[in-house]
Design an enzyme around this catalytic site. Sequence first.
Site, PDB file in Angstrom:
ATOM      1  N   GLU A   1      66.418 -46.346  39.235  1.00  0.00           N
ATOM      2  CA  GLU A   1      66.001 -46.183  40.626  1.00  0.00           C
ATOM      3  C   GLU A   1      64.708 -46.953  40.905  1.00  0.00           C
ATOM      4  OE1 GLU A   1      68.021 -44.980  42.649  1.00  0.00           O
ATOM      5  OE2 GLU A   1      69.398 -44.230  41.119  1.00  0.00           O
TER       6      GLU A   1
ATOM      7  N   PRO B   1      84.493 -45.761  67.591  1.00  0.00           N
ATOM      8  CA  PRO B   1      84.643 -45.201  66.243  1.00  0.00           C
ATOM      9  C   PRO B   1      84.776 -43.683  66.295  1.00  0.00           C
ATOM     10  CG  PRO B   1      82.784 -46.744  66.373  1.00  0.00           C
ATOM     11  CD  PRO B   1      83.225 -46.477  67.773  1.00  0.00           C
ATOM     12  N   PRO B   2      85.272 -43.079  65.221  1.00  0.00           N
ATOM     13  CA  PRO B   2      85.379 -41.616  65.187  1.00  0.00           C
ATOM     14  C   PRO B   2      84.013 -40.957  65.334  1.00  0.00           C
ATOM     15  CG  PRO B   2      86.656 -42.616  63.409  1.00  0.00           C
ATOM     16  CD  PRO B   2      85.861 -43.712  64.023  1.00  0.00           C
TER      17      PRO B   2
ATOM     18  N   THR C   1      86.520 -37.482  73.193  1.00  0.00           N
ATOM     19  CA  THR C   1      87.090 -36.257  73.759  1.00  0.00           C
ATOM     20  C   THR C   1      86.078 -35.538  74.636  1.00  0.00           C
ATOM     21  OG1 THR C   1      88.462 -36.043  71.779  1.00  0.00           O
ATOM     22  CG2 THR C   1      88.258 -34.103  73.183  1.00  0.00           C
TER      23      THR C   1
ATOM     24  N   GLY D   1      82.279 -39.290  70.605  1.00  0.00           N
ATOM     25  CA  GLY D   1      82.319 -38.427  71.786  1.00  0.00           C
ATOM     26  C   GLY D   1      83.374 -38.796  72.803  1.00  0.00           C
TER      27      GLY D   1
ATOM     28  N   HIS E   1      65.668 -50.530  41.698  1.00  0.00           N
ATOM     29  CA  HIS E   1      66.090 -50.704  43.094  1.00  0.00           C
ATOM     30  C   HIS E   1      64.873 -50.799  44.016  1.00  0.00           C
ATOM     31  CE1 HIS E   1      70.346 -50.320  42.534  1.00  0.00           C
ATOM     32  NE2 HIS E   1      70.287 -49.079  42.051  1.00  0.00           N
TER      33      HIS E   1
ATOM     34  N   ASP F   1      77.145 -49.785  42.422  1.00  0.00           N
ATOM     35  CA  ASP F   1      76.358 -50.934  42.884  1.00  0.00           C
ATOM     36  C   ASP F   1      77.152 -52.225  42.750  1.00  0.00           C
ATOM     37  OD1 ASP F   1      74.316 -49.137  43.276  1.00  0.00           O
ATOM     38  OD2 ASP F   1      73.436 -49.495  41.289  1.00  0.00           O
TER      39      ASP F   1
END
Length: 630
Positions: free
Chosen positions: A436, A214-215, A220, A218, A439, A511
């Site tokens: 909140e 993934p981007p 490079t 590391g 949640h 959500d």
Amino acid sequence: MNSRNQSYAIYLLLFIAIIAMVVYNSTRGGASQDVSLNQLAAQVEAGQVARIEVDENRLTITYKRGQQGTSQLPASNQATSNKETGATLVEQLIALGVSPERLSPENIEIAVNAPSAWLGILTALGYILPFIILLGAFFFIFRQAQGSNSAAMSFGKSRARMFSGDHPTVTFQDVAGVEEAKEELKEVVEFLREPQKFIALGARIPKGVLLVGPPGTGKTLMAKAVSGEAGVPFFSISGSEFVEMFVGVGASRVRDLFDQAKRHSPCIIFVDEIDAVGRQRGAGLGGSHDEREQTLNQMLVEMDGFDTDTNIIIMAATNRPDILDPALLRPGRFDRRVMLDRPDVRGREAILKVHVRGKPLAADVDLSALARATPGFVGADLENLVNEAAILAARRNRKVIGQSEFEESIERVIAGPERKSRLISDDEKRIVAYHEAGHAVVMQAIPEADPVQKVSIIARGMAAGYTLSLPAEDRTLMARKKLMADMIGLLGGRAAEEIVFDDITSGAGNDIERVTQLARTMVTRLGMSPELGPMVYGQKEELIFLGREISEQRDYSEAVAEKIDMEVRRLVNEAYEKAKSILITYRDRLDAVAERLLEVETISHDEFNQIFPPPYKKTNAVPVLVPSTN
């Protein structure tokens, strides 16, 4: 002196010459008026002239009233010297009717100046200067055309940047969290250091190494570390630098790159983002004759041309190996893949140790706790995390970076910076607090959900508030119960709004979007629907020039599509009803958490557990950040 300084010098000399000519001509003309010889003769005869100054064929006349004038001898009567010019003037005046007595020294002074060398030079320069300017203009145009031709011819030259391996700036000590990848690449380093050791045994080192991940993981940095460890030249180029609008330029640059590499053997060629040039051939609208595919064909030929004693290794990085051309991945070209995945908790701690080198840390900094609090972070995220913490410490005028700065920077990276200056009404603030709290209470009541770390109604980024839940350990497998727990937790905010205010707001928009996508993934990609069974519906094959949604191929009927929609709706409704049931059961805890949020705006993990002790022992899973857009 370089060409640019030479051009500046030429322009300066031309400018000075032009100024000199202008000044010379202006001094010659002065403020006097021109007088013909007939007028001069009449003025001398009338006794108005006091002095005549002869300067070759130019006369300067001074009148007794203090005025001046200029005159010119006829060209047919110009003499070869100033002395003869003066005699010619007297003869001309006598011929025009002036009496000799008027020309006697007692009546008029006639002065003859000696010839000036500078006057001759400036006069000659006045005739030659236009030709010099014209020649300079032609020379400048020729040089510009020659420079353009040189730039055009350099299109085919490689733009790779070569780094010497004598003074490596990056080694394996600077790369952490990818120990398996380092072990595989150590063989490459050993081959570059001692190639004869492998050749004597008949071994063939991989000619190409493809770094996949993934981007930000590391890739490079790992390629630079291999070059630094091996101590060999390192050619670095991006895949997009090969392709230009001119046909054949990319293939020419590939040839030039490999020619340079052979001259500096042993060495490493690193092509970053190779998918820009290595995409599968024949899939685009341009058929198989566009510039990108010609560049790829040349790269395939050059990679096949390596000999066993060339000692050149090509490394490439991509996060999309699935779109690369199969010919590029076959043995003999990129015949080894090295995976650089997202680091686990030990890898994240090792990466943090690398990035905090040389930075003053407070005694309370716990890197292991930070590693546990950053699941899913890659190396680039952790580097940004450390940098944000250093910026926060500097903003607070501190000499060291403390644990509080690191924790604050984690939330900044995940949800964005705080927006304390955002003004909202008391009613909206109460809605956000209950949203909140909904949640948090729902996630606390479900055993499969992640432990709640922080609840806040301070706006961050685009969210009006957020609930942060983090696991104690990483998990790679996602159970159906865990996915359902995530959906229930995401819908806890909407359920709290409906229960408390008997109304709903737009705050749950994000959500609902995430819940719908998660439910559809469970049905169509993960086979978690009892009605549709363990099957994948829809083939996601991304095509060049087409977006992901456009290119998704539907391989099921309308009847199956209707069943998919019904199953997605059933999962979402089931999760929503479960969230409402939990909040009705723990309504007193919901009110207590919301009221505390209205008082202090932010509740920590310990304080939240005091208000609502977890009824179940929490399990470890992948983290979920639940923002609100109230």
